[in-house]
Structure formats: structure tokens, C-alpha cells
Design a protein around this motif. Structure first.
Motif, PDB file in Angstrom:
ATOM      1  N   PRO A  53       0.804  -1.226   0.000  1.00 30.86           N
ATOM      2  CA  PRO A  53       0.000   0.000   0.000  1.00 30.86           C
ATOM      3  C   PRO A  53       0.837   1.276   0.000  1.00 30.86           C
ATOM      4  O   PRO A  53       0.375   2.322  -0.449  1.00 30.86           O
ATOM      5  CB  PRO A  53      -0.818  -0.113   1.290  1.00 30.86           C
ATOM      6  N   ARG A  54       2.079   1.183   0.502  1.00 32.00           N
ATOM      7  CA  ARG A  54       2.947   2.358   0.552  1.00 32.00           C
ATOM      8  C   ARG A  54       3.442   2.761  -0.831  1.00 32.00           C
ATOM      9  O   ARG A  54       4.037   3.831  -0.989  1.00 32.00           O
ATOM     10  CB  ARG A  54       4.141   2.062   1.472  1.00 32.00           C
ATOM     11  N   GLN A  55       3.216   1.913  -1.842  1.00 33.93           N
ATOM     12  CA  GLN A  55       3.684   2.202  -3.191  1.00 33.93           C
ATOM     13  C   GLN A  55       2.517   2.392  -4.165  1.00 33.93           C
ATOM     14  O   GLN A  55       2.602   2.052  -5.339  1.00 33.93           O
ATOM     15  CB  GLN A  55       4.612   1.081  -3.669  1.00 33.93           C
ATOM     16  N   HIS A  56       1.441   2.968  -3.661  1.00 35.97           N
ATOM     17  CA  HIS A  56       0.253   3.203  -4.483  1.00 35.97           C
ATOM     18  C   HIS A  56       0.434   4.488  -5.297  1.00 35.97           C
ATOM     19  O   HIS A  56      -0.159   5.525  -5.017  1.00 35.97           O
ATOM     20  CB  HIS A  56      -0.978   3.308  -3.584  1.00 35.97           C
ATOM     21  N   THR A  57       1.280   4.421  -6.320  1.00 33.93           N
ATOM     22  CA  THR A  57       1.552   5.605  -7.147  1.00 33.93           C
ATOM     23  C   THR A  57       0.705   5.628  -8.414  1.00 33.93           C
ATOM     24  O   THR A  57       0.676   6.633  -9.121  1.00 33.93           O
ATOM     25  CB  THR A  57       3.034   5.658  -7.540  1.00 33.93           C
ATOM     26  N   SER A  81      10.342   4.508 -11.893  1.00 33.68           N
ATOM     27  CA  SER A  81      11.415   3.819 -11.169  1.00 33.68           C
ATOM     28  C   SER A  81      10.901   2.700 -10.267  1.00 33.68           C
ATOM     29  O   SER A  81      11.689   1.886  -9.781  1.00 33.68           O
ATOM     30  CB  SER A  81      12.211   4.815 -10.327  1.00 33.68           C
ATOM     31  N   LYS A  82       9.605   2.654 -10.030  1.00 32.73           N
ATOM     32  CA  LYS A  82       9.054   1.661  -9.106  1.00 32.73           C
ATOM     33  C   LYS A  82       9.427   0.252  -9.556  1.00 32.73           C
ATOM     34  O   LYS A  82       9.267  -0.107 -10.718  1.00 32.73           O
ATOM     35  CB  LYS A  82       7.530   1.795  -9.010  1.00 32.73           C
ATOM     36  N   GLY A  83       9.934  -0.541  -8.633  1.00 36.91           N
ATOM     37  CA  GLY A  83      10.379  -1.891  -8.951  1.00 36.91           C
ATOM     38  C   GLY A  83      11.859  -1.995  -9.241  1.00 36.91           C
ATOM     39  O   GLY A  83      12.404  -3.095  -9.289  1.00 36.91           O
ATOM     40  N   ARG A  96      -8.646   2.828  -1.387  1.00 37.19           N
ATOM     41  CA  ARG A  96      -7.482   3.265  -2.148  1.00 37.19           C
ATOM     42  C   ARG A  96      -6.266   3.423  -1.226  1.00 37.19           C
ATOM     43  O   ARG A  96      -6.391   3.736  -0.050  1.00 37.19           O
ATOM     44  CB  ARG A  96      -7.759   4.609  -2.847  1.00 37.19           C
ATOM     45  N   GLY A  97      -5.094   3.231  -1.802  1.00 36.51           N
ATOM     46  CA  GLY A  97      -3.864   3.431  -1.046  1.00 36.51           C
ATOM     47  C   GLY A  97      -3.790   2.527   0.167  1.00 36.51           C
ATOM     48  O   GLY A  97      -4.008   1.315   0.086  1.00 36.51           O
ATOM     49  N   ALA A  98      -3.494   3.124   1.328  1.00 30.15           N
ATOM     50  CA  ALA A  98      -3.372   2.340   2.555  1.00 30.15           C
ATOM     51  C   ALA A  98      -4.681   1.658   2.932  1.00 30.15           C
ATOM     52  O   ALA A  98      -4.678   0.671   3.680  1.00 30.15           O
ATOM     53  CB  ALA A  98      -2.896   3.243   3.694  1.00 30.15           C
ATOM     54  N   GLY A  99      -5.804   2.136   2.385  1.00 32.36           N
ATOM     55  CA  GLY A  99      -7.098   1.531   2.671  1.00 32.36           C
ATOM     56  C   GLY A  99      -7.238   0.105   2.166  1.00 32.36           C
ATOM     57  O   GLY A  99      -8.139  -0.621   2.603  1.00 32.36           O
ATOM     58  N   ILE A 100      -6.349  -0.308   1.257  1.00 30.21           N
ATOM     59  CA  ILE A 100      -6.421  -1.675   0.739  1.00 30.21           C
ATOM     60  C   ILE A 100      -6.228  -2.685   1.861  1.00 30.21           C
ATOM     61  O   ILE A 100      -6.706  -3.829   1.779  1.00 30.21           O
ATOM     62  CB  ILE A 100      -5.372  -1.882  -0.380  1.00 30.21           C
TER      63      ILE A 100
END
Length: 354
Positions: free
Chosen positions: A181-185, A294-296, A198-202
Motif C-alpha cells: 500500500p505504501r507504493q500506491h503511485t 522507477s518503481k520496482g 485506495r492506497g493504505a485503505g487496501i
């Protein structure tokens, strides 16, 4: 009957999330496996890493983007159950938006543009509707195609896409979702459905489904130095803290501030990957990657040109100053050893690792 093998893995940056999927997919060649993810960038990484291990993509593994999966295996085969047409769907309209006057009971106008391309926000909704209208025909078809479905970067799924995952969880297919959830970009759509997740709500969405899947937390990073883990953990204080498995000490480890005038010398000495929020961000003429792209990825060191909200957070440690803590988390956790923020003269006395 729901599969007893459904699993949700929530893991910190550098915890080998994608590697988990690749190793599991390769473990049993008798299994018909689908690996799917939202972005083209992550799909390319999965393909590359599989090819590095096996030379080719094994025949028992199918790799596709999330929208290709939904359209080709769900929407197209069952479109007539919603539209009364058998050949209306052409492709995906990723950026367009339907008229605010469009009504859901007029599916040709609600889900499609004039060219027959599906609006992004409506794809998962359409597939769920087609499954309902065909007496679970979509799920029965997928059960005949796949034994195990792996969904990478699960935190990117929102709206009706979560409803579709509910359908997968209720099928006989083994489903593994992996994400952070911390990488919900990114987000699969911008609709209001399931907005609270959404985001941390997942995490709340997953906790409500513990009868459907086993939730597993992974809090070890094989990438980031402990100082980087500690700093990035403070961006999401409600998430478990991260333990670093990177035991290498280089003499330049942790979080630093670099004034703009010193950037050329710093880059020459340490060779960091330069990251920016978007293409319009000035990077003093140096080549750079957007944070989302850059994610990943993993780099020994990164140099970040921060946004104004990021700079405010660096000064105050006030999380309310951040509009997008997930983007900052992604940027910082690309690095194994060091992260440097570019600041103005007089601001380099911030103490971000304190």
C-alpha cells in the motif's frame, strides 16, 4: 467453490515481492499460470527476469497487463451479454472520459467511446456485469484456462477492479495478490467505487476478506540500508516497521541533503540515479527518471529533486504536508545505500535521519 489457496502478500520495498511470484510460477510446470500487473513497466520487468532465468517465457506461464487480461479474457468473449452485440469492442481508451450524462443502463454509450474503445474506468465494471449476466460465464471460462493467477502490484487496483478480484477469490482458481500500500503511485481507474480502499485503505479491504484469502505480511528488505528503512517507515506509521537485511556498510549510508551547487561534484563521486517527480521538474540538466517509472527498480544510490510538499516535510516532519507520501516512499526505497535530496543553500542542515 472458493479456492483454499488464495493468498495476499503485503510486503515492504525490497522484500522480493516480484521474485516470490516468479519462483512460485516456475515451481510447478503442470500448473497453468497467469501473471498480471497494471503497468507496462512492471510487465517488462517480469518478462525480463523470467527470461534471465529460463531463457524464454515457459509455455505454462501467460504474462499480460491487467487491462489486456480483462478485455481479452472477460469483456470480449461475453460482450453480447451486456451490449447485445458480438463485435463491438475494439480496444482501450486509457485517457478519455465518458460524458457525465452517460447512463449505465445504456452500455454502448456508458462503457465505450464512438470508436468502440472501452473507457478505462468502466472495464472491470463491464466484466463483472458480463459475468453476472452470463450466469458466471466469465469465471467458468477462466477456471478452464488457469490454475493459478498471480496479481503483482496489487495496490494499484481500485474501484470495480476489486469487485472482480472478489469474483476470482470466489472461484476455484488459486489467486495470489502481491503488493505494498505504501507504493500506491498508480490507479487502475478514477471512479468513486470502493474509494475507501485506495492506497493504505487496501489493508482494510484485505482484512475484511480473511475468509477468502490468507493475509501474509513481509517486513524485511533485502535492498535498503536500515537507516533508509527507518526513515521511510516514518511515512506510514501504521504499517509494520521494516528490518533491513542489507548489512553492507559503504561509509556513505543513509539520508543526506545536498545543496544544488554541490550536485555535480556529488554525482561525479557517487554516481546516483537521479529521480524527479515529473518530466517538467528541473534536474540541473542531468538525465533522470520519473519516480513512478522507477518503481520496482534498485540502485545503489539515488539523488532526488523533491517537490515543494516533500521539502516541507523534510523541514517539519509533518506528514500532513505530504500530498503523496507513496511517491516519496517509492523514491527513497529505490536505494540500497544512500539517498540524497537536492535543497537550496541554507537548507542542508536538515537532519532527516534523526
Amino acid at each position: 467453490m472458493p479456492s483454499a489457496g488464495n493468498r495476499a502478500v503485503i510486503a515492504a520495498a525490497g522484500s522480493l515481492k516480484t521474485q516470490l511470484i516468479i519462483e512460485a510460477a516456475l515451481a510447478d510446470q503442470s500448473q497453468r499460470v497467469l501473471i498480471t500487473t497494471y503497468t507496462q513497466e512492471n510487465l517488462a520487468q517480469i518478462r525480463r527476469r523470467l527470461a534471465e532465468i529460463k531463457g524464454v517465457i515457459p509455455a505454462h506461464i501467460t504474462i499480460t497487463t491487467w487491462f489486456q487480461f480483462l478485455i481479452h479474457q472477460g469483456a470480449r468473449p461475453f460482450q453480447s451479454s451486456v451490449t447485445n452485440k458480438i463485435d463491438h469492442i475494439r480496444s482501450l481508451n486509457f485517457d478519455g472520459q465518458r460524458s457525465r450524462f452517460a447512463r449505465r443502463d445504456n452500455p454502448l454509450n456508458y462503457y465505450f467511446d464512438r470508436n468502440g474503445d472501452m473507457y478505462r474506468d468502466g472495464v472491470a465494471d463491464f466484466v463483472c456485469r458480463a459475468d453476472d449476466a452470463s450466469d458466471n460465464g466469465v469465471m467458468r471460462r477462466m477456471e478452464g484456462m488457469y490454475d493459478h493467477i498471480y496479481i503483482d502490484e496489487f495496490q494499484d487496483l481500485v474501484g470495480y477492479d476489486l469487485d472482480f478480484v472478489d469474483k476470482l477469490f470466489a472461484s476455484s482458481i488459486h489467486v495470489t495478490v502481491v503488493g505494498d500500500p505504501r507504493q500506491h503511485t498508480f490507479a487502475t481507474n478514477n471512479g468513486p467505487r470502493n474509494r475507501q480502499y485506495r492506497g493504505a485503505g487496501i489493508m482494510n479491504w484485505l482484512r475484511h476478506r480473511q475468509a477468502s484469502c490468507v493475509l501474509e505480511m513481509r517486513s524485511e528488505s533485502w535492498r535498503c540500508h536500515q537507516l533508509i528503512c527507518d526513515w521511510s517507515d516514518r511515512l506510514f506509521p501504521k504499517m509494520p516497521t521494516t528490518k533491513s537485511r542489507n548489512v553492507i556498510e559503504t561509509g556513505h549510508d543513509g539520508i543526506f541533503m545536498i545543496v544544488a551547487e554541490d550536485v555535480p561534484a556529488y554525482v561525479a563521486k557517487y554516481g546516483p540515479q537521479v529521480l524527479r517527480d515529473r518530466v517538467t521538474t528541473s534536474t540541473l540538466g542531468m538525465p533522470a527518471l520519473n519516480i513512478g517509472v522507477s518503481k520496482g527498480s534498485t540502485y545503489d544510490r539515488v539523488l532526488i529533486f523533491p517537490t515543494q510538499p516533500m521539502l516541507k516535510y523534510l523541514k517539519t516532519a509533518d506528514l500532513s504536508a505530504l500530498k503523496a507520501p507513496d511517491r516519496l516512499y517509492v523514491a527513497v526505497t529505490r536505494a540500497r545505500h544512500s539517498v540524497a535530496f537536492v535543497v537550496k543553500a541554507g537548507e542542508a542542515d536538515f537532519k532527516p535521519t534523526a
